[in-house]
Enzyme design. Structure first.
Site, mmCIF file in Angstrom:
data_model
loop_
_atom_site.group_PDB
_atom_site.id
_atom_site.type_symbol
_atom_site.label_atom_id
_atom_site.label_comp_id
_atom_site.label_asym_id
_atom_site.label_seq_id
_atom_site.Cartn_x
_atom_site.Cartn_y
_atom_site.Cartn_z
ATOM 1 N N THR A 43 0.832 -1.217 0.000
ATOM 2 C CA THR A 43 0.000 0.000 0.000
ATOM 3 C C THR A 43 0.863 1.262 0.000
ATOM 4 O O THR A 43 0.484 2.290 -0.565
ATOM 5 C CB THR A 43 -0.931 -0.028 1.227
ATOM 6 N N ALA A 49 -0.082 10.507 -1.348
ATOM 7 C CA ALA A 49 1.183 11.183 -1.066
ATOM 8 C C ALA A 49 1.021 12.581 -0.489
ATOM 9 O O ALA A 49 1.711 13.521 -0.883
ATOM 10 C CB ALA A 49 2.065 11.190 -2.308
ATOM 11 N N HIS A 52 -0.271 14.851 5.806
ATOM 12 C CA HIS A 52 -1.448 15.474 6.427
ATOM 13 C C HIS A 52 -1.086 16.190 7.727
ATOM 14 O O HIS A 52 -0.213 15.744 8.473
ATOM 15 C CB HIS A 52 -2.488 14.403 6.770
ATOM 16 N N ARG A 314 -6.474 0.425 1.060
ATOM 17 C CA ARG A 314 -6.322 0.856 2.452
ATOM 18 C C ARG A 314 -6.644 -0.335 3.364
ATOM 19 O O ARG A 314 -7.594 -1.070 3.098
ATOM 20 C CB ARG A 314 -7.284 1.992 2.777
ATOM 21 N N SER A 340 -5.706 5.364 6.153
ATOM 22 C CA SER A 340 -5.550 6.425 5.148
ATOM 23 C C SER A 340 -4.472 7.442 5.470
ATOM 24 O O SER A 340 -4.297 8.400 4.737
ATOM 25 C CB SER A 340 -6.857 7.213 5.017
ATOM 26 N N CYS A 403 16.197 8.184 -19.117
ATOM 27 C CA CYS A 403 14.728 8.316 -19.175
ATOM 28 C C CYS A 403 14.429 9.794 -19.412
ATOM 29 O O CYS A 403 14.608 10.622 -18.510
ATOM 30 C CB CYS A 403 14.108 7.835 -17.863
HETATM 31 C C1 LIG Z 1 -5.596 5.286 -2.123
HETATM 32 C C2 LIG Z 1 -4.815 5.615 -0.880
HETATM 33 C C3 LIG Z 1 -4.479 6.926 -0.597
HETATM 34 C C4 LIG Z 1 -3.756 7.235 0.559
HETATM 35 N N1 LIG Z 1 -3.337 8.510 0.754
HETATM 36 C C5 LIG Z 1 -2.542 8.798 1.820
HETATM 37 C C6 LIG Z 1 -2.026 10.102 1.995
HETATM 38 O O1 LIG Z 1 -2.217 10.984 1.160
HETATM 39 N N2 LIG Z 1 -1.294 10.353 3.102
HETATM 40 C C7 LIG Z 1 -1.031 9.400 4.048
HETATM 41 O O2 LIG Z 1 -0.395 9.703 5.050
HETATM 42 N N3 LIG Z 1 -1.474 8.136 3.882
HETATM 43 C C8 LIG Z 1 -2.209 7.816 2.796
HETATM 44 N N4 LIG Z 1 -2.675 6.547 2.601
HETATM 45 C C9 LIG Z 1 -2.400 5.548 3.625
HETATM 46 C C10 LIG Z 1 -1.006 4.976 3.572
HETATM 47 O O3 LIG Z 1 -0.620 4.678 2.242
HETATM 48 C C11 LIG Z 1 -1.000 3.710 4.417
HETATM 49 O O4 LIG Z 1 -1.521 4.000 5.695
HETATM 50 C C12 LIG Z 1 0.408 3.169 4.592
HETATM 51 O O5 LIG Z 1 1.038 2.982 3.347
HETATM 52 C C13 LIG Z 1 0.348 1.854 5.334
HETATM 53 O O6 LIG Z 1 1.650 1.373 5.456
HETATM 54 P P1 LIG Z 1 1.919 -0.048 6.064
HETATM 55 O O7 LIG Z 1 3.376 -0.156 6.230
HETATM 56 O O8 LIG Z 1 1.055 -0.232 7.271
HETATM 57 O O9 LIG Z 1 1.341 -1.078 4.981
HETATM 58 P P2 LIG Z 1 1.990 -1.640 3.637
HETATM 59 O O10 LIG Z 1 2.655 -0.587 2.855
HETATM 60 O O11 LIG Z 1 0.933 -2.423 2.955
HETATM 61 O O12 LIG Z 1 3.122 -2.623 4.154
HETATM 62 C C14 LIG Z 1 2.825 -3.857 4.729
HETATM 63 C C15 LIG Z 1 3.907 -4.825 4.312
HETATM 64 O O13 LIG Z 1 3.705 -6.051 4.995
HETATM 65 C C16 LIG Z 1 4.119 -7.085 4.148
HETATM 66 N N5 LIG Z 1 3.500 -8.333 4.604
HETATM 67 C C17 LIG Z 1 2.207 -8.680 4.596
HETATM 68 N N6 LIG Z 1 2.044 -9.913 5.108
HETATM 69 C C18 LIG Z 1 3.270 -10.346 5.467
HETATM 70 C C19 LIG Z 1 3.766 -11.537 6.059
HETATM 71 N N7 LIG Z 1 2.962 -12.568 6.376
HETATM 72 N N8 LIG Z 1 5.103 -11.658 6.271
HETATM 73 C C20 LIG Z 1 5.956 -10.656 5.941
HETATM 74 N N9 LIG Z 1 5.525 -9.506 5.385
HETATM 75 C C21 LIG Z 1 4.211 -9.344 5.149
HETATM 76 C C22 LIG Z 1 3.650 -6.648 2.769
HETATM 77 O O14 LIG Z 1 4.399 -7.289 1.747
HETATM 78 C C23 LIG Z 1 3.876 -5.150 2.824
HETATM 79 O O15 LIG Z 1 5.112 -4.768 2.241
HETATM 80 C C24 LIG Z 1 -3.403 6.209 1.464
HETATM 81 C C25 LIG Z 1 -3.731 4.883 1.165
HETATM 82 C C26 LIG Z 1 -4.410 4.585 -0.010
HETATM 83 C C27 LIG Z 1 -4.680 3.158 -0.346
#
Ligand SMILES: Cc1cc2nc3c(=O)[nH]c(=O)nc-3n(C[C@H](O)[C@H](O)[C@H](O)COP(=O)(O)OP(=O)(O)OC[C@H]3O[C@@H](n4cnc5c(N)ncnc54)[C@H](O)[C@@H]3O)c2cc1C
Length: 472
Positions: A43, A49, A52, A314, A340, A403
């Site tokens: 995600t 990006a 906030h 999300r 989010s 590029c």
């Molecule tokens: C459309 C959209 C718009 C957004 N806009 C914003 C914004 O403008 N500003 C903002 O602050 N946030 C925004 N967000 C939210 C933000 O992108 C997320 O909250 C954030 O990226 C979450 O990060 P994470 O590390 O929790 O999850 P992820 O990036 O999903 O990372 C989780 C990782 O865990 C790994 N994983 C899963 N299962 C396992 C396992 N069993 N063993 C080992 N590894 C595993 C996956 O491979 C992945 O790399 C947005 C999200 C979306 C979808």
């Protein structure tokens, strides 16, 4: 048993990378595990990006507190670490009487969230600030500190700093099973071996509930909320100065139009609850609804060329707040439901997790030589390598553009292939350099870029494309 650690962080998205970086400041053996072949490739690579301020969060929630703190931490950390951040500010636009009436309440919420700079603006001021705004706007709220941030460099900077300070990064290592050793240590079973660890932090994003269940908990279930976005060409960038926000609803922050640090304009995201945690394809209905909304907000935008569409999921749950839970008796922390705002809150989440681990008995003794990192700048607001005469004089590879759409040089591609967290795929290279991200989407330069990456990384071109090796 392969190796023994003090802390294992599961998931190398922006949240897990921030936690690994935070823990790297202490004298600990830390391993960062990810199921994917690169950091930040879930995600975290597909969001809007925006850094906030948290002005519209629900007051009193953990999310509200961590987004506010996270914004301050990232604003302090980002410039020195080479993360592109642009403080454009945002305009929240009211398009009908009901939305107009909601604005003072949103300003009040912002103040309750500790953000006092939000200010009501008239329709006249809106159009003065944004002359291309569609007709019919009635008034708005100016939030001067909402900022653009590079979503790619942020997790890469955290992970790089973690790695150069001793954290072990193990990719392609999905945690499949958790066992308990007789001495109470956890044993994480992955295809890359078993990892023995005293403490576990679950930052597995869309799979954080699955991991939580391996530890015997079932406090939440992730329901992916799909967000589709359209990226417009750089020629659209002069159409707007601020991030243009809608009045948020209970379900979503709504569809916005925003510049990006790369000089494009993005329209989105949609918000649709789905069952499939891998459904990152776009839909005709989603894109059509974005075009309808975009036409109202900034009619000229729909006349511009589209460079790409992308989709992020999300990690939404049945709860309105982050699902961060400490289980000291298990020496386990769950960091789930970061829906989010996780990019903005990432550094504050990491700080919060470290505090909780300390309370759970983990000794946090500061390391004597915590090294900083400086990532290559991917933003348009600061000079890029092809514009730096000194850099080109020192290494002519920085004067040779490969590029052309994104003006990425041979020097940057070589550096990305040889960095502490080297690009191992074209997607990884894209997020480290912007190569292939431009208006041609790699139509002209993929062959040259792939040949260069293959040469520099010691892989074959066929391997980069996942193809069988040609017979000699
Ligand atoms: C459309 C959209 C718009 C957004 N806009 C914003 C914004 O403008 N500003 C903002 O602050 N946030 C925004 N967000 C939210 C933000 O992108 C997320 O909250 C954030 O990226 C979450 O990060 P994470 O590390 O929790 O999850 P992820 O990036 O999903 O990372 C989780 C990782 O865990 C790994 N994983 C899963 N299962 C396992 C396992 N069993 N063993 C080992 N590894 C595993 C996956 O491979 C992945 O790399 C947005 C999200 C979306 C979808």
């Amino acid at each position: 048993m392969d190796q023994s650690f003090d802390v294992a962080v599961i998931g190398a998205g922006v949240v897990g990378c921030a936690i690994a970086r935070e823990l790297a400041q202490y004298r600990l053996r830390v391993v960062l595990l990810d199921a994917a072949g690169d950091v930040g490739s879930g995600t975290s690579k597909a969001n809007t990006a925006i850094l906030h301020t948290g002005f519209d969060a629900k007051p009193g929630t953990l999310e509200s507190r961590l987004v506010r703190r996270g914004q301050a931490l990232l604003n302090a950390y980002g410039p020195a670490a080479g993360i592109a951040i642009e403080r454009t500010g945002a305009l929240l636009v009211a398009w009908d009487a009901e939305q107009l009436a909601a604005l003072p309440g949103i300003a009040e919420t912002a103040a309750r969230n500790g953000y006092a700079a939000a200010r009501l603006v008239t329709a006249d001021e809106l159009y003065r600030r944004e002359p291309h705004l569609g007709p019919g706007a009635l008034g708005g709220l100016h939030i001067p500190d909402e900022s653009l941030i590079c979503p790619f460099t942020t997790p890469l900077a955290f992970a790089t700093q973690a790695v150069v300070n001793g954290v072990e990064l193990v990719l392609d290592s999905a945690v499949q099973l958790v066992q308990r050793a007789p001495d109470g240590a956890h044993v994480l079973v992955t295809p890359r071996g078993m990892f023995r660890t005293r403490y576990v932090v679950n930052a597995a994003g869309l799979h954080s509930d699955t991991i939580d269940r391996l530890f015997g908990h079932s406090a939440f279930t992730v329901t992916p909320r799909r967000g589709e976005l359209i990226v417009f060409d750089k020629l659209a960038r002069p159409l707007l100065r601020h991030i243009l926000l809608p009045v948020p609803t209970k379900l979503t922050k709504g569809v916005l139009v925003s510049p990006t640090v790369f000089g494009n304009v993005v329209l989105g995201p949609t918000a649709e609850d789905i069952a499939d945690r891998t459904a990152t394809g776009s839909t005709a209905a989603g894109l059509a609804s974005l075009c309808d909304k975009g036409r109202r907000i900034l009619p000229g935008l729909l006349e511009e060329e589209v460079s790409a569409v992308y989709v992020g999921l999300r990690a939404a749950t049945e709860h309105a707040d982050y699902q961060i839970a400490f289980h000291p008796e298990q020496r386990y922390v769950c960091v789930g439901g970061i829906r989010s705002t996780g990019l903005s809150a990432s550094m504050a989440i990491a700080e919060h997790v470290a505090d909780g681990l300390r309370d759970a008995g983990l000794a946090l003794a500061p390391s004597s030589d915590f090294r900083s990192v400086r990532m290559p700048n991917l933003g348009e607001a600061l000079p890029r390598p092809y514009q730096c005469a000194d850099l080109i004089a020192a290494d002519p590879n920085y004067g040779r553009i490969v590029c052309h759409c994104e003006r990425v040089t041979r020097g940057e591609i070589l550096a990305a292939a040889r960095s502490p967290l080297p690009a191992r795929s074209l997607d990884g290279l894209r997020r480290r350099t912007r190569a292939l991200l431009g208006r041609c989407q790699g139509f002209y330069c993929t062959a040259a870029v792939a040949a260069l990456l293959a040469e520099a990384s010691g892989q074959s071109v066929a391997a980069l494309f996942g193809l069988p090796e040609p017979r000699t």
